[in-house]
Design a protein around this motif. Sequence first.
Motif, mmCIF file in Angstrom:
data_model
loop_
_atom_site.group_PDB
_atom_site.id
_atom_site.type_symbol
_atom_site.label_atom_id
_atom_site.label_comp_id
_atom_site.label_asym_id
_atom_site.label_seq_id
_atom_site.Cartn_x
_atom_site.Cartn_y
_atom_site.Cartn_z
ATOM 1 N N VAL A 1 0.912 -1.155 0.089
ATOM 2 C CA VAL A 1 0.075 0.042 0.276
ATOM 3 C C VAL A 1 0.888 1.269 -0.036
ATOM 4 N N THR A 2 1.783 1.204 1.033
ATOM 5 C CA THR A 2 2.999 2.634 0.788
ATOM 6 C C THR A 2 3.477 2.717 -0.544
ATOM 7 N N CYS A 3 3.723 1.569 -1.149
ATOM 8 C CA CYS A 3 4.443 1.413 -2.397
ATOM 9 C C CYS A 3 3.526 2.164 -3.364
ATOM 10 N N LEU A 4 2.139 1.900 -3.485
ATOM 11 C CA LEU A 4 1.035 2.430 -4.369
ATOM 12 C C LEU A 4 0.947 3.779 -4.041
ATOM 13 N N LEU A 5 1.102 4.162 -2.847
ATOM 14 C CA LEU A 5 0.710 5.429 -2.286
ATOM 15 C C LEU A 5 1.894 6.354 -2.354
ATOM 16 N N GLU A 6 2.965 5.966 -3.069
ATOM 17 C CA GLU A 6 4.247 6.776 -3.124
ATOM 18 C C GLU A 6 3.914 8.270 -3.505
ATOM 19 N N GLN A 7 4.319 9.244 -2.959
ATOM 20 C CA GLN A 7 3.867 10.634 -3.304
ATOM 21 C C GLN A 7 4.804 10.895 -4.536
ATOM 22 N N ASN A 8 6.085 10.613 -4.747
ATOM 23 C CA ASN A 8 6.739 10.748 -5.638
ATOM 24 C C ASN A 8 6.578 9.754 -7.080
ATOM 25 N N GLN A 9 6.051 10.492 -8.179
ATOM 26 C CA GLN A 9 5.649 9.503 -9.098
ATOM 27 C C GLN A 9 6.779 8.706 -9.848
ATOM 28 N N ASN A 10 8.103 9.268 -9.602
ATOM 29 C CA ASN A 10 9.064 8.533 -10.305
ATOM 30 C C ASN A 10 9.545 7.349 -9.605
ATOM 31 N N GLN A 11 9.077 7.212 -8.199
ATOM 32 C CA GLN A 11 9.367 6.022 -7.415
ATOM 33 C C GLN A 11 8.137 5.036 -7.191
#
Length: 510
Positions: free
Chosen positions: A362-372
């Motif tokens: 979930v934290t991966c999907l909601l990553e604020q930085n779109q590049n990551q």
Amino acid sequence: MNQSNNSYFYEIQNRNDALWKRENAHQVLQIVRSLNQDHHQNKIYSINGQDELIQKPHYHLQNQYLISKNKHINLENLILKKTMREHYYGLELSTNYETLLLYGSKDIIDEWYGYIKIYTIQNDFRMNYDFIKLTGKGAHAKVYKIFSKRDNQVYAVKVFKKNNISNKLGLFKEIQILRQLQHKNVIKLNEVYENAKHLYLILDYLPGGELLQAISSAEVYSESVVQELIKNLLQALDYIHQNKILHRDIKPQNLLLRSQANITDLVIADFGLSDEYNIRGEYIFSRCGTIGYIAPEILRNEIYDYKVDVFSVGVIMFMLLTDSSPFGGKDTNEVIKSNLQCNIDFEQLKMAKISTHAYDFVTCLLEQNQNQRPTAYQALQHDWFYLPKMETLQYFSLSLKNIPLLNIKKRPELQNIIISQSPLWNNLCSKITLSDSSKSKNASECISILDDIQDQVQEEETQVDYKYKLRQGSIEENFEEMNDDDFYKYTKSPASLLQIYHLSIKGGRK
């Protein structure tokens, strides 16, 4: 045969070009659908200059093209009618100025009609369908359950009143995109009809209803159910993205179920804000989506890509695991700010007692930085999808009381922003002001709602003025009669601006 110029598609280029084209553009396309004539069947016939039937064994269909030896016809938005000639069944394909007649046996014409109808426009909706009941209503369209007189099957129809359509290009784009997508987890467009006043999009009928409503009716569900559901959603998005399409409005309202018996068999619906990916960020609508589900890079007016849809999947997964939205707020402005700044309380996930892999995902999907942030394809490779079933047996329930999208009647101040299905920040109106000192500006100079809110975020000392909070329905009753001074009174807070714009896109003030 000339088509009356009151057709909604009259000005489309394909309707005004020559019917046959000699370019070979169709040869480089990926073949999604095709139909060839069987040498053992009766052939397709056409008419020559002497009005004689001539066999056309080399005619075949690929995607939206009817192809001959060295030329082709783009079938998109041509007028389609059934016809007869003596004992032959036939199809009539027309631009505004030319017509092609195809004839053959009933079986072969029925087969060709079944293929061609998805790309073309027909005008005999009431001859082929009966209304059963109204199932939904939005700002621009109504959805009905209908019965087909041809195959005795039930379908859904999305009905647009032509006079109420605010953006032709957006609707054309939605139809074009739906025609090219063929996936079990994507809503299927079957036909398009029009008459003098309405457009009709014939879609598959999905009796399971909206995802969250169905899943909340289950007493409990496991993490493995969420796992299967998110997997199906990401697989559908991966397919959409492979076809160079961004959906840009992934949210619970747009996820429908084929049946309530299987809450993981979802279908992505409503492509009204979808568009073809553009590396320069040039779209019909650049800043669009639904607050609470939209990726922060859209709110910040940054160039974005397919990962905006992945972020929305993260929001939905967060909701399913915590029974709450990741973006809290007492009013619309706080929700927007939380979404803009990507302020998420991940402690809620820890309290949900989910697996460590689910938390990481979930934290991966909601990553604020779109590049990551991962793509849909990359997300599907995550370890969470390969966990043994015994590690995903934590059970959850969904009350919906903390999901603003489905609790808008209890929170009327969120009603217009949370469920908005239209772009929120483009060309609000021809005259609008945001401060006492500012003068009227044209649409090209008009500051957007979000820019105003973003300025507030960056300048912490700025306080939002709620002096003119709206009473429910107060604007809508007098909207079209407002003069500029009255209109200005209700633009003191961004929340009010959102409500005004929501009304403006429904056909009110221009």
